[in-house]
Design a protein around this motif. Structure first.
Motif, short mmCIF file in Angstrom:
data_model
loop_
_atom_site.label_atom_id
_atom_site.label_comp_id
_atom_site.label_asym_id
_atom_site.label_seq_id
_atom_site.Cartn_x
_atom_site.Cartn_y
_atom_site.Cartn_z
N UNK A 66 11.77 7.12 -0.64
CA UNK A 66 13.21 7.38 -0.74
C UNK A 66 14.04 6.11 -0.67
N UNK A 67 13.59 5.09 -1.40
CA UNK A 67 14.39 3.86 -1.49
C UNK A 67 15.71 4.12 -2.20
N UNK A 68 15.81 5.24 -2.92
CA UNK A 68 17.06 5.62 -3.57
C UNK A 68 18.16 5.92 -2.54
N UNK A 69 17.77 6.18 -1.29
CA UNK A 69 18.74 6.51 -0.24
C UNK A 69 18.81 5.44 0.85
N UNK A 70 18.10 4.33 0.66
CA UNK A 70 18.03 3.34 1.74
C UNK A 70 19.34 2.60 1.92
N UNK A 71 19.55 2.15 3.13
CA UNK A 71 20.69 1.30 3.41
C UNK A 71 20.47 -0.04 2.70
N UNK A 72 21.49 -0.65 2.15
CA UNK A 72 21.31 -1.83 1.31
C UNK A 72 20.57 -2.99 1.98
N UNK A 73 20.70 -3.14 3.27
CA UNK A 73 20.09 -4.25 3.98
C UNK A 73 18.70 -3.95 4.52
N UNK A 74 18.26 -2.69 4.47
CA UNK A 74 17.00 -2.28 5.10
C UNK A 74 15.80 -2.70 4.25
N UNK A 75 14.92 -3.46 4.84
CA UNK A 75 13.71 -3.91 4.15
C UNK A 75 12.50 -3.62 5.03
N UNK A 76 11.35 -3.47 4.38
CA UNK A 76 10.09 -3.30 5.10
C UNK A 76 9.05 -4.21 4.46
N UNK A 77 7.88 -4.24 5.06
CA UNK A 77 6.77 -5.01 4.51
C UNK A 77 5.87 -4.15 3.63
N UNK A 78 6.35 -2.98 3.21
CA UNK A 78 5.53 -2.05 2.43
C UNK A 78 5.03 -2.69 1.15
N UNK A 79 3.79 -2.34 0.79
CA UNK A 79 3.16 -2.84 -0.43
C UNK A 79 3.69 -2.11 -1.66
N UNK A 80 3.99 -0.81 -1.50
CA UNK A 80 4.48 0.02 -2.60
C UNK A 80 5.78 0.70 -2.22
N UNK A 81 6.72 0.76 -3.17
CA UNK A 81 8.01 1.39 -2.95
C UNK A 81 8.25 2.48 -3.99
N UNK A 82 8.88 3.57 -3.55
CA UNK A 82 9.17 4.71 -4.42
C UNK A 82 10.59 5.19 -4.20
N UNK A 83 11.28 5.52 -5.29
CA UNK A 83 12.65 6.02 -5.19
C UNK A 83 12.71 7.35 -4.45
N UNK A 84 11.67 8.19 -4.58
CA UNK A 84 11.55 9.43 -3.80
C UNK A 84 10.15 9.40 -3.18
N UNK A 85 9.34 10.42 -3.42
CA UNK A 85 7.94 10.39 -3.01
C UNK A 85 7.09 9.88 -4.16
N UNK A 86 5.93 9.32 -3.89
CA UNK A 86 5.03 8.96 -4.99
C UNK A 86 4.67 10.22 -5.78
N UNK A 87 4.42 10.09 -7.07
CA UNK A 87 3.95 11.26 -7.82
C UNK A 87 2.59 11.70 -7.27
N UNK A 88 2.33 12.99 -7.31
CA UNK A 88 1.08 13.54 -6.75
C UNK A 88 -0.15 12.81 -7.28
N UNK A 89 -0.14 12.45 -8.55
CA UNK A 89 -1.31 11.79 -9.14
C UNK A 89 -1.51 10.36 -8.60
#
Length: 152
Positions: free
Chosen positions: A114-137
């Protein structure tokens, strides 16, 4: 991530509810959705997906809070710490808030959602980012990649 010395125990802020994990997570996450922002009173929530048979509440009785829907969010009845979630229809894992563990130094989010809803300054060390949830596949590959890099 550092070494994960299992089993690990943890508890809520006041200590009335204690829990234990006996297997490593199958995936770690940070969720930026506005619901998680409100429930965690933070920029995002953190989760470690723990196999259900490797998770136990060992003391106290957590209560359901949050939206009280089909997905169950469990809290300490006294201090109201959001401890874990049991997602609807996915009984094979529990989404533990890793900071409930006595030692969470090993934790790092592998995916962020849900990076589509993130606060503009919020960052993480995540390897993968998704606007919502990852697709099931995508989950099979994500779980495999995480397992190859995971703490043990």
């Amino acid at each position: 991530m550092s070494k994960l010395n299992l089993p690990l125990e943890g508890g809520c802020r006041c200590g009335q509810v204690r829990l234990k994990i006996s297997a490593p997570p199958i995936l770690t996450m940070a969720c930026h959705c506005t619901g998680c922002q409100k429930m965690s009173a933070s920029a995002y929530s953190l989760s470690a997906a723990i196999p259900a048979d490797a998770f136990a509440v060992i003391d106290g009785e957590p209560v359901i809070g949050g939206l009280h829907g089909a997905t169950r969010h469990y809290f300490c009845p006294h201090c109201k710490s959001w401890m874990f979630t049991r997602p609807e229809g996915m009984d094979w894992f529990v989404n533990l808030r890793p900071t409930m563990l006595d030692d969470a130094s090993w934790f790092s989010p592998f995916i962020e959602t849900f990076t589509s809803e993130k606060l503009p300054w919020a960052t993480t060390a995540a390897v993968h980012s998704y606007e919502t949830f990852p697709p099931m596949e995508a989950y099979e590959g994500l779980l495999q990649e995480f397992a190859e890099q995971a703490v043990r």
